[in-house]
Write a protein that holds these residues in place. Structure first.
Motif, short mmCIF file in Angstrom:
data_model
loop_
_atom_site.label_atom_id
_atom_site.label_comp_id
_atom_site.label_asym_id
_atom_site.label_seq_id
_atom_site.Cartn_x
_atom_site.Cartn_y
_atom_site.Cartn_z
N VAL A 21 0.84 -1.20 0.00
CA VAL A 21 0.00 0.00 0.00
C VAL A 21 0.87 1.25 0.00
CG1 VAL A 21 -1.73 1.31 1.31
CG2 VAL A 21 -1.91 -1.18 1.13
N HIS A 22 0.48 2.22 -0.83
CA HIS A 22 1.12 3.53 -0.83
C HIS A 22 0.32 4.40 0.15
CE1 HIS A 22 3.05 7.20 -2.13
NE2 HIS A 22 1.84 7.74 -2.22
N TRP A 23 0.90 4.68 1.31
CA TRP A 23 0.23 5.49 2.34
C TRP A 23 0.50 6.96 2.10
CZ3 TRP A 23 -3.13 2.66 4.86
CH2 TRP A 23 -2.89 1.29 5.00
N GLU A 27 4.25 6.10 6.52
CA GLU A 27 4.13 4.68 6.85
C GLU A 27 2.67 4.33 7.12
OE1 GLU A 27 6.87 5.41 9.87
OE2 GLU A 27 5.49 6.97 10.48
N PRO A 28 2.40 3.04 7.36
CA PRO A 28 1.01 2.69 7.68
C PRO A 28 0.55 3.40 8.96
CG PRO A 28 2.35 0.72 7.26
CD PRO A 28 3.27 1.89 7.31
N PRO A 29 -0.77 3.62 9.09
CA PRO A 29 -1.30 4.24 10.32
C PRO A 29 -0.84 3.48 11.56
CG PRO A 29 -3.01 4.03 8.66
CD PRO A 29 -1.82 3.30 8.13
N LEU A 89 -6.34 7.62 3.38
CA LEU A 89 -5.16 7.05 4.03
C LEU A 89 -4.11 6.58 3.02
CD1 LEU A 89 -6.94 4.81 6.69
CD2 LEU A 89 -5.91 7.06 7.05
N GLY A 90 -4.59 6.07 1.90
CA GLY A 90 -3.66 5.54 0.90
C GLY A 90 -4.39 4.57 -0.02
#
Length: 126
Positions: A21-23, A27-29, A89-90
């Motif tokens: 995933v491209h956030w 970075e991820p939440p 978010l992404g």
């Protein structure tokens, strides 16, 4: 596969996997990193209504997306876009999908009704 009708259960799925995933942030939440799962919303077509889902973070940065209710016509190559409230978010490209509602129903029907030959194998109690 061509479904017999536009609302055929074979068109509906409630599980898919994306690539990494491209956030929007770096970075991820934090909640997703901490809990490995997170409630949010998703869409894969620009105008579609947001669908509640649960993201499960994989080691490689991809996610499994479990939809609260099955969505129609999800296709590999489309982008899954994730939202928390109004915030985007992404996104990640859809790579794989879980079984369709139709496939799951077929499986349930098989489990519930044993075939005649299976019934014949069951020995009568003596």
């Amino acid at each position: 596969f061509k479904a017999p009708s536009g609302d055929h259960p074979a068109l509906y799925r409630d599980l898919l996997r994306t690539n990494r995933v491209h956030w929007m942030a770096e970075e991820p939440p934090a909640e997703l990193v901490r809990e490995k799962m997170m409630d949010c919303h998703f869409r894969f077509r620009h105008q579609m209504a947001l669908v509640p889902c649960v993201l499960t973070l994989n080691q490689d940065g991809s996610v499994w997306v479990t939809l609260v209710k099955p969505a129609k016509a999800i296709t590999p190559g489309q982008f899954a876009v994730f939202y928390k409230g109004d915030e985007c978010l992404g996104s990640g490209k859809i790579l794989r999908m879980g079984p369709s509602v139709y496939t799951l129903q077929q499986g349930k029907n098989r489990e519930e009704s044993p075939k005649k030959e299976e019934i014949d194998k069951i020995e009568p109690a003596t």
